[in-house]
Write a protein that holds these residues in place. Sequence first.
Motif, PDB file in Angstrom:
ATOM      1  N   VAL A 607       0.851  -1.188   0.000  1.00 24.91           N
ATOM      2  CA  VAL A 607       0.000   0.000   0.000  1.00 24.91           C
ATOM      3  C   VAL A 607       0.885   1.234   0.000  1.00 24.91           C
ATOM      4  O   VAL A 607       1.771   1.382   0.854  1.00 24.91           O
ATOM      5  N   GLY A 608       0.654   2.124  -0.949  1.00 28.23           N
ATOM      6  CA  GLY A 608       1.462   3.334  -1.036  1.00 28.23           C
ATOM      7  C   GLY A 608       0.635   4.552  -1.369  1.00 28.23           C
ATOM      8  O   GLY A 608      -0.598   4.494  -1.474  1.00 28.23           O
ATOM      9  N   ALA A 609       1.329   5.665  -1.546  1.00 26.48           N
ATOM     10  CA  ALA A 609       0.654   6.935  -1.853  1.00 26.48           C
ATOM     11  C   ALA A 609       1.437   7.674  -2.920  1.00 26.48           C
ATOM     12  O   ALA A 609       2.659   7.517  -3.040  1.00 26.48           O
ATOM     13  N   MET A 610       0.719   8.488  -3.675  1.00 29.65           N
ATOM     14  CA  MET A 610       1.383   9.384  -4.611  1.00 29.65           C
ATOM     15  C   MET A 610       1.750  10.665  -3.884  1.00 29.65           C
ATOM     16  O   MET A 610       0.916  11.252  -3.178  1.00 29.65           O
ATOM     17  N   LEU A 611       2.979  11.090  -4.068  1.00 26.68           N
ATOM     18  CA  LEU A 611       3.422  12.339  -3.478  1.00 26.68           C
ATOM     19  C   LEU A 611       3.286  13.414  -4.551  1.00 26.68           C
ATOM     20  O   LEU A 611       4.154  13.576  -5.405  1.00 26.68           O
ATOM     21  N   GLU A 612       2.150  14.090  -4.511  1.00 27.23           N
ATOM     22  CA  GLU A 612       1.859  15.159  -5.474  1.00 27.23           C
ATOM     23  C   GLU A 612       1.687  16.500  -4.776  1.00 27.23           C
ATOM     24  O   GLU A 612       1.883  17.548  -5.383  1.00 27.23           O
ATOM     25  N   VAL A 613       1.279  16.437  -3.504  1.00 28.44           N
ATOM     26  CA  VAL A 613       1.038  17.650  -2.722  1.00 28.44           C
ATOM     27  C   VAL A 613       2.265  17.891  -1.838  1.00 28.44           C
ATOM     28  O   VAL A 613       2.656  17.015  -1.062  1.00 28.44           O
ATOM     29  N   PRO A 614       2.911  19.050  -1.950  1.00 32.72           N
ATOM     30  CA  PRO A 614       4.155  19.287  -1.206  1.00 32.72           C
ATOM     31  C   PRO A 614       4.044  19.057   0.292  1.00 32.72           C
ATOM     32  O   PRO A 614       5.028  18.668   0.934  1.00 32.72           O
ATOM     33  N   SER A 615       2.850  19.247   0.881  1.00 28.86           N
ATOM     34  CA  SER A 615       2.715  19.086   2.334  1.00 28.86           C
ATOM     35  C   SER A 615       3.091  17.681   2.793  1.00 28.86           C
ATOM     36  O   SER A 615       3.608  17.490   3.898  1.00 28.86           O
ATOM     37  N   LEU A 616       2.857  16.671   1.948  1.00 30.28           N
ATOM     38  CA  LEU A 616       3.167  15.301   2.347  1.00 30.28           C
ATOM     39  C   LEU A 616       4.674  15.086   2.503  1.00 30.28           C
ATOM     40  O   LEU A 616       5.109  14.215   3.261  1.00 30.28           O
ATOM     41  N   ALA A 617       5.463  15.896   1.822  1.00 32.55           N
ATOM     42  CA  ALA A 617       6.922  15.759   1.907  1.00 32.55           C
ATOM     43  C   ALA A 617       7.434  16.010   3.317  1.00 32.55           C
ATOM     44  O   ALA A 617       8.527  15.560   3.672  1.00 32.55           O
ATOM     45  N   PHE A 618       6.648  16.717   4.140  1.00 31.92           N
ATOM     46  CA  PHE A 618       7.074  17.043   5.498  1.00 31.92           C
ATOM     47  C   PHE A 618       6.472  16.082   6.529  1.00 31.92           C
ATOM     48  O   PHE A 618       6.553  16.323   7.724  1.00 31.92           O
ATOM     49  N   ASP A 628       4.096   1.381   2.347  1.00 33.72           N
ATOM     50  CA  ASP A 628       5.096   0.457   1.804  1.00 33.72           C
ATOM     51  C   ASP A 628       5.942   1.119   0.724  1.00 33.72           C
ATOM     52  O   ASP A 628       7.027   0.628   0.401  1.00 33.72           O
ATOM     53  N   PHE A 629       5.450   2.201   0.155  1.00 38.03           N
ATOM     54  CA  PHE A 629       6.211   2.923  -0.867  1.00 38.03           C
ATOM     55  C   PHE A 629       5.546   4.279  -1.115  1.00 38.03           C
ATOM     56  O   PHE A 629       4.388   4.507  -0.743  1.00 38.03           O
ATOM     57  N   LEU A 630       6.293   5.174  -1.735  1.00 40.26           N
ATOM     58  CA  LEU A 630       5.766   6.448  -2.217  1.00 40.26           C
ATOM     59  C   LEU A 630       6.165   6.598  -3.681  1.00 40.26           C
ATOM     60  O   LEU A 630       7.214   6.100  -4.104  1.00 40.26           O
ATOM     61  N   SER A 631       5.341   7.291  -4.434  1.00 41.12           N
ATOM     62  CA  SER A 631       5.656   7.546  -5.837  1.00 41.12           C
ATOM     63  C   SER A 631       5.400   9.018  -6.138  1.00 41.12           C
ATOM     64  O   SER A 631       4.298   9.527  -5.899  1.00 41.12           O
ATOM     65  N   ILE A 632       6.429   9.689  -6.617  1.00 42.87           N
ATOM     66  CA  ILE A 632       6.309  11.117  -6.927  1.00 42.87           C
ATOM     67  C   ILE A 632       5.562  11.285  -8.252  1.00 42.87           C
ATOM     68  O   ILE A 632       5.991  10.762  -9.284  1.00 42.87           O
ATOM     69  N   GLY A 633       4.460  11.989  -8.202  1.00 42.40           N
ATOM     70  CA  GLY A 633       3.763  12.394  -9.422  1.00 42.40           C
ATOM     71  C   GLY A 633       4.290  13.762  -9.816  1.00 42.40           C
ATOM     72  O   GLY A 633       3.770  14.788  -9.355  1.00 42.40           O
ATOM     73  N   SER A 634       5.320  13.778 -10.641  1.00 40.03           N
ATOM     74  CA  SER A 634       6.042  15.040 -10.878  1.00 40.03           C
ATOM     75  C   SER A 634       5.183  16.103 -11.552  1.00 40.03           C
ATOM     76  O   SER A 634       5.396  17.298 -11.336  1.00 40.03           O
ATOM     77  N   ASN A 635       4.202  15.706 -12.356  1.00 43.48           N
ATOM     78  CA  ASN A 635       3.385  16.703 -13.058  1.00 43.48           C
ATOM     79  C   ASN A 635       2.650  17.602 -12.071  1.00 43.48           C
ATOM     80  O   ASN A 635       2.743  18.833 -12.122  1.00 43.48           O
ATOM     81  N   ASP A 636       1.889  16.977 -11.160  1.00 41.27           N
ATOM     82  CA  ASP A 636       1.137  17.768 -10.182  1.00 41.27           C
ATOM     83  C   ASP A 636       2.062  18.376  -9.132  1.00 41.27           C
ATOM     84  O   ASP A 636       1.875  19.522  -8.711  1.00 41.27           O
ATOM     85  N   LEU A 637       3.057  17.615  -8.692  1.00 39.97           N
ATOM     86  CA  LEU A 637       3.940  18.116  -7.644  1.00 39.97           C
ATOM     87  C   LEU A 637       4.603  19.427  -8.060  1.00 39.97           C
ATOM     88  O   LEU A 637       4.653  20.390  -7.291  1.00 39.97           O
ATOM     89  N   LEU A 638       5.096  19.485  -9.284  1.00 41.98           N
ATOM     90  CA  LEU A 638       5.800  20.693  -9.725  1.00 41.98           C
ATOM     91  C   LEU A 638       4.845  21.852  -9.961  1.00 41.98           C
ATOM     92  O   LEU A 638       5.193  23.007  -9.716  1.00 41.98           O
ATOM     93  N   GLN A 639       3.615  21.563 -10.418  1.00 44.03           N
ATOM     94  CA  GLN A 639       2.691  22.682 -10.595  1.00 44.03           C
ATOM     95  C   GLN A 639       2.276  23.266  -9.241  1.00 44.03           C
ATOM     96  O   GLN A 639       2.083  24.477  -9.113  1.00 44.03           O
ATOM     97  N   PHE A 640       2.174  22.416  -8.228  1.00 45.84           N
ATOM     98  CA  PHE A 640       1.857  22.937  -6.899  1.00 45.84           C
ATOM     99  C   PHE A 640       3.077  23.615  -6.277  1.00 45.84           C
ATOM    100  O   PHE A 640       2.945  24.614  -5.568  1.00 45.84           O
ATOM    101  N   LEU A 641       4.249  23.081  -6.539  1.00 46.87           N
ATOM    102  CA  LEU A 641       5.472  23.648  -5.985  1.00 46.87           C
ATOM    103  C   LEU A 641       5.695  25.068  -6.502  1.00 46.87           C
ATOM    104  O   LEU A 641       6.072  25.976  -5.754  1.00 46.87           O
ATOM    105  N   PHE A 642       5.447  25.264  -7.798  1.00 49.31           N
ATOM    106  CA  PHE A 642       5.656  26.581  -8.406  1.00 49.31           C
ATOM    107  C   PHE A 642       4.380  27.419  -8.459  1.00 49.31           C
ATOM    108  O   PHE A 642       4.411  28.542  -8.990  1.00 49.31           O
TER     109      PHE A 642
END
Length: 756
Positions: A607-618, A628-642
């Motif tokens: 069982v894992g989660a997509m890391l798309e929202v920057p808040s989860l990084a903390f 059990d794992f995390l997977s970075i969804g770079s498309n959404d993550l970067l649009q939220f980051l910037f």
Amino acid sequence: MGVTAKWAGSRLLLRRLRDVMAGGGSAQERLDRIVRLIASDMVAEVCSIYVRRAGDVLELFATEGLKAEAVHHTRLRVGEGIVGEIAAYSRATALADAQNHPNFAYRPETGEEIYSSLMGVPILRGGRVLGVLVVQNRTSRTYTDEEVEVMETIAMVIAELIVSGGVVRRKEQTPADGIAIAPLRMEAVKLNAGLAMGRAVLHRPYVPVGRLVAEDETQEQDRLSEALAAMHKSLDDMVDQADSAGSGDHVDILKTYRMIAQDRGWIKRIREAISTGLTAEGAVVRVQDDTRTRMKNVQDNYLRERLLDLEDLAYRLLQHLAGGDAAGTGGALPENAILVARNMGPAELLDYDSSRLRGLVLEEGSATSHVAIVARALDIPVLGRVKGIVDRVEAQDHLIVDANNGVCFVRPGEDFRAAFALSMRTFEEKREAHRRARDLPSVTRDGVAVDLMMNAGLLIDMPHLHESGAAGIGLYRTEVPFMVRNDFPDVEAQIDIYARILDQAEGKEVVFRTLDIGGDKVLPYFEAAEEENPAMGWRAIRIAMDQPGLLRTQLRAMIRAAGARPLTVMFPMVAELSEFEYARRLLMKEVRRCADRGHPTPAMLKVGAMLEVPSLAFQIEALSGRADFLSIGSNDLLQFLFASDRGNPRLDGRYDPLSPPALGFLKHVIEACRRAGIPLSVCGEMAGDPLQAMTLIGLGIRRLSMAPASVGPVRSMVRSLDAATTSSFTESLLEARGHSLRARLAGFARDHGVSL
């Protein structure tokens, strides 16, 4: 009032119009008689016909009631005045007080200042506006819906006279009139990757309708019944043929298309149009024009797809009425055909000879449109949203389809075609080399293994898993199959979908992402309120928490489909720990429920989660022992980051994923996951670009998931790379300043022989 009584006047007027059109005299003389006839029948002081000429100009061609000297003198631009607005939007307008309308454009030469009310309808043929038909009255008059419908039917008859009666030069009736035949470069959206070069084939050829005004209503109703029966049989045969060739999403789409062909409301509208005095063909065209007008005003993807299916079925029905079987469309295809269409239905694509079809270019279209899915099943490169392509291409024009970069070249020069042909050969050679290397290990020169996974969303994507040599499915978007259906599939239907995916994976891991709906991915049968900022609104895990039954149904189906096989589930758009824990609890409840009912449960559950929202990084440390794992969804993550909407063309390219803040943030996530002991992967667009994938490996990522076409190029990059050297260089850049580090990373790749 019954239908027969309601339309008695309409039938009489249509017969009179038929007599005028069949009579002698020039086209101008017949137009003059038509406006007099309509003015008298509609009890209007004015009836005018405006015809569209080259340069998007509407010229007054005939009038009863306005000053005679205004004919061929008064002109309006499309979009100018009320008449121009009717043409621009293909929309009927009825105004009791036209002169006070903000778009009223006064022309003193017409003498229309004494007329108060106005009703106008577009004159349509094949979806193109040929002109505008207008009536006016001195007094304030409220025109009824019935009168508007009568005018629209009359306008359809007038369209035939404009096209075939020599009203304007034939050249002026073609959309491409006035457009230079110079080479064009047209931007597009990639719907299916690949390269193609060939001659343009315009979809669709016009089916002549012959008579529009009926002699015998009963006979026309019988002809319609016979044509409908023949069309339904041909669709049944097409579905049976596709079904026997193997199951897949495109078969489900064809079955849905067949079901729409039996839509009672659509058939009823055609029958009602026949009752107005039209032939069966005329009635189909009348309803088809209504459908096209509705399509221009509909934004909802599902409704547009449904209206498109109805338009295509109308064309198919016209062929049966004309005595054809609606098949064999591709008989006259050139050897290398590039099909060009505003849009089209899935069954119509299958009518073409796929052995000659090299590419498909759509003015509309989306990745989940039915025709795009069928084209992917046929492995045809597809470009969508090529604005104005239908109006700017002539049959047999040379076309180049670069669906790898989202560009269509129209009428390229001979030198450019020769250069592109060389590029195509080079591309094919590289693709063949990637195929030969698909079984080679994805290991760097210094022995670091990098797992290359594949993204998928439909059953037709699954053969690419083995063709590409990917290690598994790192992201299966479960919402995509639901977006091409008419309703939410029940548990049994979902079990069938997931079981077939696992069967075709043949033991390779499949990471199922639960429904990521909302935002720009709206299920047509799921009601969601409009939002000002849908990307950051009610979507994905947020919907699942508010409507847990939706998620539990999906999780139950995944568990049942897996049986005793391993199962990997990933939750999207997780912003905080509590959301992940809630979803995980629902999953474990469904596992226990399955066991209690005597069904086998997964031998291993991840069982894992997509890391798309920057808040989860903390909160990564808190996920230790839970995820059990995390997977970075770079498309959404970067649009939220910037804070940069990736769908906004004004922001396209403004922020680079290979910039110091982006790489610094990714490094923080990688280090946090390493400390927490949580495996981390990347499954966004960054993973499929060799230069960006090289950078991710340099930062410490060891698992990448990408589009199937990217697996080969990224594998070549990995095998040419020294991971230790790349890591040292990449980390040395993290404190750098500047907008982007792309040039320095590309220089490193060049200097160290990294295959990009």
